[in-house]
Structures are given as C-alpha cells and as structure tokens.
Design an enzyme around this catalytic site. Structure first.
Site, PDB file in Angstrom:
ATOM      1  CB  CYS A   2      47.286  45.258  20.044  1.00 33.77           C
ATOM      2  SG  CYS A   2      48.698  46.204  19.529  1.00 33.77           S
ATOM      3  NE  ARG A  27      43.413  45.107  24.632  1.00 33.31           N
ATOM      4  CZ  ARG A  27      43.846  44.746  25.832  1.00 33.31           C
ATOM      5  NH1 ARG A  27      43.015  44.649  26.825  1.00 33.31           N
ATOM      6  NH2 ARG A  27      45.115  44.471  26.029  1.00 33.31           N
ATOM      7  CD1 TRP A  74      47.788  52.854  20.441  1.00 27.09           C
ATOM      8  CD2 TRP A  74      49.734  51.990  21.110  1.00 27.09           C
ATOM      9  NE1 TRP A  74      48.501  53.850  21.057  1.00 27.09           N
ATOM     10  CE2 TRP A  74      49.706  53.353  21.470  1.00 27.09           C
ATOM     11  CE3 TRP A  74      50.879  51.253  21.427  1.00 27.09           C
ATOM     12  CZ2 TRP A  74      50.752  53.990  22.134  1.00 27.09           C
ATOM     13  CZ3 TRP A  74      51.929  51.879  22.082  1.00 27.09           C
ATOM     14  CH2 TRP A  74      51.852  53.236  22.435  1.00 27.09           C
ATOM     15  CG  ASN A 100      47.459  42.090  21.701  1.00 26.77           C
ATOM     16  OD1 ASN A 100      47.398  42.420  20.527  1.00 26.77           O
ATOM     17  ND2 ASN A 100      46.397  42.015  22.492  1.00 26.77           N
ATOM     18  N   GLY A 101      51.794  42.852  22.400  1.00 27.03           N
ATOM     19  CA  GLY A 101      52.997  42.893  23.230  1.00 27.03           C
ATOM     20  C   GLY A 101      54.211  43.258  22.399  1.00 27.03           C
ATOM     21  CD  GLU A 473      42.154  61.720  36.463  1.00 28.69           C
ATOM     22  OE1 GLU A 473      43.361  61.521  36.294  1.00 28.69           O
ATOM     23  OE2 GLU A 473      41.290  61.156  35.780  1.00 28.69           O
ATOM     24  CE  LYS A 477      40.688  61.408  32.383  1.00 27.98           C
ATOM     25  NZ  LYS A 477      41.055  60.278  33.181  1.00 27.98           N
ATOM     26  CD  GLU A 480      43.001  60.702  29.070  1.00 28.28           C
ATOM     27  OE1 GLU A 480      43.516  59.687  28.610  1.00 28.28           O
ATOM     28  OE2 GLU A 480      42.542  60.769  30.224  1.00 28.28           O
ATOM     29  CG  HIS A 496      58.128  78.911  43.669  1.00 28.06           C
ATOM     30  ND1 HIS A 496      58.974  79.731  44.377  1.00 28.06           N
ATOM     31  CD2 HIS A 496      57.106  78.607  44.509  1.00 28.06           C
ATOM     32  CE1 HIS A 496      58.495  79.895  45.606  1.00 28.06           C
ATOM     33  NE2 HIS A 496      57.355  79.230  45.703  1.00 28.06           N
ATOM     34  CE  LYS A 596      39.849  52.005  29.770  1.00 30.25           C
ATOM     35  NZ  LYS A 596      39.728  53.315  30.425  1.00 30.25           N
TER      36      LYS A 596
HETATM   37  C1  F6R Z   1      43.782  58.224  31.504  1.00 31.34           C
HETATM   38  C2  F6R Z   1      43.996  56.806  31.610  1.00 31.34           C
HETATM   39  C3  F6R Z   1      45.380  56.305  31.798  1.00 31.34           C
HETATM   40  C4  F6R Z   1      45.367  55.061  32.697  1.00 31.34           C
HETATM   41  C5  F6R Z   1      46.775  54.453  32.770  1.00 31.34           C
HETATM   42  C6  F6R Z   1      46.811  53.246  33.692  1.00 31.34           C
HETATM   43  O1  F6R Z   1      42.438  58.548  31.394  1.00 31.34           O
HETATM   44  O2  F6R Z   1      43.077  56.039  31.522  1.00 31.34           O
HETATM   45  O3  F6R Z   1      46.225  57.288  32.306  1.00 31.34           O
HETATM   46  O4  F6R Z   1      44.930  55.430  33.962  1.00 31.34           O
HETATM   47  O5  F6R Z   1      47.177  54.060  31.490  1.00 31.34           O
HETATM   48  O6  F6R Z   1      45.921  52.263  33.267  1.00 31.34           O
HETATM   49  P1  F6R Z   1      45.425  51.148  34.254  1.00 31.34           P
HETATM   50  O7  F6R Z   1      44.601  51.799  35.289  1.00 31.34           O
HETATM   51  O8  F6R Z   1      44.653  50.192  33.405  1.00 31.34           O
HETATM   52  O9  F6R Z   1      46.658  50.528  34.843  1.00 31.34           O
END
Ligand code: F6R
Length: 601
Positions: A2, A27, A74, A100-101, A473, A477, A480, A496, A596
């Site tokens: 948010c 966000r 969000w 927010n929260g 990773e 990517k 998501e 396995h 984010k």
């Molecule tokens: C994936 C991504 C998330 C963040 C995770 C932690 O592309 O961005 O998996 O890595 O939410 O976020 P931070 O790094 O802000 O603690």
C-alpha cells in the site's frame, strides 16, 4: 504494501496526490482514493482498480483544496472494492484517514466501537482506526492520536485529515514507513521516498510511535507522550529521474539495464584505492543471513561466498521461518538481514529475534533511512538506486556483489584469502560492468525463445551448489511476472521425485558456473533429456563446447572468474522472465497479487 501520500501547501492538492500515488502504485494497486479538505469539509473519491480509474473519477468530479491525503491499496482485510478502498472516515465524515499495515486487534475494537453506536460500512481494519480516532477526538488531535497509539496493536502508518483543524495534516507510524518531504511553504507525506522526489529531496523519516504535525511552513514531531522531538532532515541522493522509466517500456527493463552501473557504483562505494572501507565489523565465527524472496536467494549465494572465500560457516534463512524457530546462539555469531526495501515485516521481526538472542546484527539494504537500516548497529548499503518494478533485479545483483565483497574483506582480515586472490576478484569485478553490458546488448535470442515457448505449462531450473540458488532466483523471476509454473531444483535432487513431472518438450534450464560441477550437472540434464525434456545450458563461453555435447541449446555469457559468474548468468534469466511476461501480455511491473514492499507478516 500500500502507498500513502499527503500534501499541505498552497497548490491544489489533487494533482499532487494523484501524481504521488502513480509513483507509488508499485506498492499496491487494487484500489485507490484521495480525500481533500476545503472550506471546512472533507470530500473523498475512491474506487476499486488502479490510479488511472481514480483519475477518471476525479477528472469528472475534481476535488478542490490545498490539503489532502491519498492511498493505493494492496488488500489485506476485505476484498478490493470501492467501499474497502481508502480513505476511510468516521460516520459523520469529520475525519478521514489512510492506513498502511495491519491493525491486529481490529475485531475487538470493532465490537467495542459498535457498542458505542459506530456503524461500519467496510470490512477493513482501517475503518476501525477511523472510528476509534474520531471517538477519542475531543478537540485535540494530538491527544486523540496519543490515545490511539496506546489502543491500536499491530503495524500502521496513518495519515489523518480533520475538518476541525483545516490547516494541519497529522500522521503517525508504528512498524510501517512514513517520510515527510520538506518543501518551501509546503509539506509532503509519503510511505516511500520516490513519491516526493519531484518536489523535494529533503526528507524527515518518522520513527515508530512518532506523531508528525505538518503545517504549510513547519513540521513538528512528537513522541507518543507528546514530548517534542527535533526532526532530523536527510538529503537523499536519488533524483526524480532515477524513479522514472526514462524511455524504457517497463521499469523492470530499465532496472535490468541499470545493473552495470549499479555494480560499478557499489564497488566504488566499498573499495577505494587503499582497500576496503569497513564492511562487517570484527571477525565473526559464523554468519546467518535472514531475508525473504529474492533477498533470501542472494543470502544463499552469500553463504557460499563466506564459506569459500572467508572460511566462515554461513547459512541463509527464510525470515518468516527464522522468526518462529528455536535458535541456539553461537559465540561470535553475526546475523545479517538482507532487504531491498528495508521494511519487510518478516525480516524485521527475524532481526529483532536475533537481537533478543544476543547476536550481533547487521543489515544489507538498498534503502537509506529504512527501518532495517536504523535498527542495526552496522548497515551496509547497496547502490542500486530506487527499484520500482515489483520483480527485483538490480537490488539482487548488488546484494550478491556486496556479499561477495564482504566475504573477500573478511577472508583477507582472517587470513583465509590471499591478497593476490582478492586482487584477482576485485579486478574481475571492475571489468564486470562492461561484460554485463555485452550480455544485455543481445536479447533477440531470448525474445525469440519466449515467442516460441509462450504456451509452456511448466519449466525447470537446475544447478548445483551456488548454482542451485541461482536456479531458485531464475524460477522466481519467471513465475512472479509471467505466472508460468516453474520448479527450481538442486540438480542432483531431481531424480528423487520431481523428474516425474518432465514430459515431452518440458524445458529444463541448467545454470552452470562451476567447472568442478559442470560434468555432474550436465549429466543431470542428460537424464531429463532422456525423458523428453528440451535442455538448455546457461554457462560461460569456456564451457560451451562441452555443454553443446549434452544440451539442446546453450546460452553463453562472457568468461570471467567463476566467483563472479553468478552476476552474469542471472542477466539472461532476468531477460527470459521479462520477455516471457511481455510475450504473454502480462503487466510486467505490477504482477497480480503482489506488491513491492511486504510490510505485513
Ligand atoms: C521478487 C521480490 C521479492 C522480494 C521480497 C523481499 O522479485 O522482489 O521476493 O525480494 O519480498 O523484499 P525486500 O528485499 O524488500 O525485503
């Protein structure tokens, strides 16, 4: 999670709020709204959907006034509907708040307030806070907020407009970020710095339980007992352009292309002509990384670097697991929290747990002034610049780079690494941005691959050792932003169980950066090919000949020291995810269900 914006000054608030929300849309983006106060009355416009929909609404029916608040959501409590969108007001509409929260005791408070006659129109925890603050308000908003802080549990950042106090904007935070932007005759409020960058780079970062009182010409900060505090203004180096797309189709693509510079900037920040600036203090006997998502994957890579270059036991932990785990303190242990935003709730909670256990703690973050940065004794920054796309790219690469530098620094100080080997690595790192640019120059083969494999149902990523973390990773990517189901496996583990998923044509991508593991991983690739998989090997040029004997397709990156290869092989993986999402028509920068910065547990 948010976004909050606020404005008080002499300009019309609506366009400033909408512009700020647009910058914060990453966000949270399932509903949005603004409230503006004018002539002693608060008016609200809000709707489910994105900021552009809200803008259509305000174009049709604008709000006039020079003080206002806004929110992009969000959803946590209640679906993304018009009614659940923020701002929320009390029954009469005397006050409006954005939040927010999560208010954890919202259900008990709701029952209590309903008994007092409050009528609720939404399913949100935020509306509870609006009614509560209104009930506590007896002509002094400071007092009402102090009382509210005592009654609300959970995490929150709140901005409050009050009809009775038309020249003041109030805000308060506990566990969710808020920054005040200091202008000339105007003040800005936001949950995240990029929203205010076009107006000012002088910011005051609120601490937990602080109440900020914003007037046109002043910002006053108080603690929850009403004691005045001196605001410490910070000048941020990011400029507005850094948080804009700059001609790229998406923020993600721009951020992928910024990686050579981000790596160069991070290197210069830590390694001067006469060696390392201070990285991790002391000589820890063991290092634990705590993080979530992509940052956890960089922690995994970091653990390999610490073991191999600094002969130091190290492990990465998922923060949401670590916070509830039985832990055994180790003498000389260092716990390092890794987070791009520095605001991730689980990472912060895991860090507090480590601190309670008595461990020395440090942080690796991209965000100066973030809660994480301010919670630890030692914080190390990544110099990636603002990362706006939800999918993390340049933050990950600079995290891995900084972890490598930390390991080299520790290895040297411990005598586990020779100066000669350290110089080789640092020279390799200096030459890396040019090699990264070369990898990025040619993306046609990835575009073509994605166009051909648009309708895949499943993809596999495999690797051994450090490469298994890269596989995780790469898979994250892709899933998501393209929503394509992906499995990431330690290559030797496939047989396995998960190999049962492979059928005719399933793509299996092997990441190979280590010579001593190449043959092993290629033989795992061969096993999948025997079950019908289409096999791809991503490796440095020097492995290409051997890889071509086994894999259907080989994607190469320039040769470099094997310790640095993770920073190169991840680039085609990021581009693969990007082009797959574009080919599928996905919303690359704002993938569904995500936001984010995850400031809730
Ligand atoms: C994936 C991504 C998330 C963040 C995770 C932690 O592309 O961005 O998996 O890595 O939410 O976020 P931070 O790094 O802000 O603690």
């Amino acid at each position: 999670m948010c976004g909050i914006v606020g404005y008080i000054g002499s300009q019309q608030a609506q366009p400033i709020l909408l512009d700020g929300l647009k910058r914060l849309e990453y966000r949270g983006y399932d509903s949005a709204g603004i409230a503006v106060l004018d002539g002693g009355a608060i008016s609200v416009r809000k709707c489910a959907g994105r900021i552009d929909k809200l803008r259509q609404m305000t174009d049709a029916s604008p709000l006039r006034g020079t003080i206002g608040i806004g929110h992009t959501r969000w959803a946590t409590h209640g679906e993304p509907t018009d009614l659940n969108a923020h701002p929320h007001t009390d029954v009469k509409g005397d006050i409006a708040i954005v939040h927010n929260g999560i208010i954890e005791n919202h259900a008990a408070l709701r029952r209590h307030l309903e008994k007092q006659g409050c009528v609720f129109v939404s399913q949100t925890d935020t509306e509870v806070a609006a009614h509560l603050i209104h009930t506590l308000y007896k002509g002094d908003m400071m007092k009402a907020l102090q009382e509210a802080i005592r009654m609300l549990s959970g995490s929150y950042a709140l901005a409050v407009l009050c009809e009775n106090e038309p020249d003041v904007l109030y805000c308060v935070r506990l566990g969710s970020p808020l920054v005040v932007g200091v202008g000339q005759g105007e003040m800005f409020l936001a949950s995240d710095i990029p929203a205010i960058l076009p107006h000012t780079r002088d910011v005051v970062i609120l601490e937990d339980r602080e109440i900020a009182v914003l007037r046109r010409d002043s910002v006053d900060i108080f603690d929850d007992l009403g004691n005045r505090k001196t605001p410490a203004a910070l000048h941020v180096s990011w400029d507005a352009a850094a948080a804009e797309k700059g001609g790229y189709a998406h923020f993600m693509l721009k951020e992928i292309f910024e990686q050579p510079d981000a790596v160069a900037n991070t290197l210069t920040a830590y390694v001067g002509v006469d060696g390392f600036k201070e990285m991790l203090p002391g000589l820890p006997s063991r290092v634990d990384f705590i993080a979530c998502g992509t940052a956890y994957h960089s922690g995994m890579a970091g653990a390999y670097y610490f073991a191999e270059l600094a002969q130091t036991e190290a492990a990465a932990h998922i923060a949401s697991e670590y916070r509830y785990k039985t832990l055994f303190p180790h003498p000389g242990q260092e716990v390092v929290a890794i987070s791009q935003s520095g605001e991730t709730a689980d990472t912060l909670a895991a860090l507090r747990k480590a601190q309670e256990m008595g461990a020395d703690t440090a942080a690796l973050t991209n965000t100066l002034g973030s809660t994480l940065e301010r919670t630890v004794g030692k914080s190390l920054l990544t110099y990636a610049g603002p990362e706006i796309a939800v999918a993390s790219t340049k933050a990950y690469i600079t995290q891995v780079e900084t972890l490598l530098l930390m390991a080299v620094d520790l290895g040297l100080r411990k005598g586990a690494l020779s100066q000669e080997r350290a110089d080789e690595l640092l020279n390799g790192l200096s030459a890396l941005p040019e090699k990264m640019s070369r990898v990025l120059e040619n993306q046609t083969y990835l575009q073509q691959y994605c166009d051909r494999h648009l309708h895949e149902k499943l993809m596999f990523f495999i690797g051994r050792g450090m490469d298994a973390s890269l596989a995780m990773e790469a898979a994250l990517k892709l899933k998501e932003i393209s929503y394509l189901p992906c499995e990431a496996y330690a290559a030797g583990e496939l047989k396995h169980g998960a190999i049962a998923l492979i059928s005719e044509g399933t793509p299996v991508i092997a990441l190979c950066t280590r010579e001593n593991l190449l043959e092993k991983t290629l033989s795992n690739l061969r096993e999948t090919k025997a079950r019908g998989a289409e096999t791809i090997c991503v490796c440095p040029e020097r492995f290409a000949q051997q890889a071509r004997r086994e894999a259907d397709i080989v994607w190469t990156v320039p040769d470099t020291d094997e310790m640095l290869l993770p920073l190169l092989v991840m680039l085609p993986m990021q581009l693969l995810a990007y082009h797959m999402a574009v080919a599928q028509g996905r919303d690359v920068d704002k993938p569904r269900n995500l936001a984010k910065s995850v400031t809730v547990e």
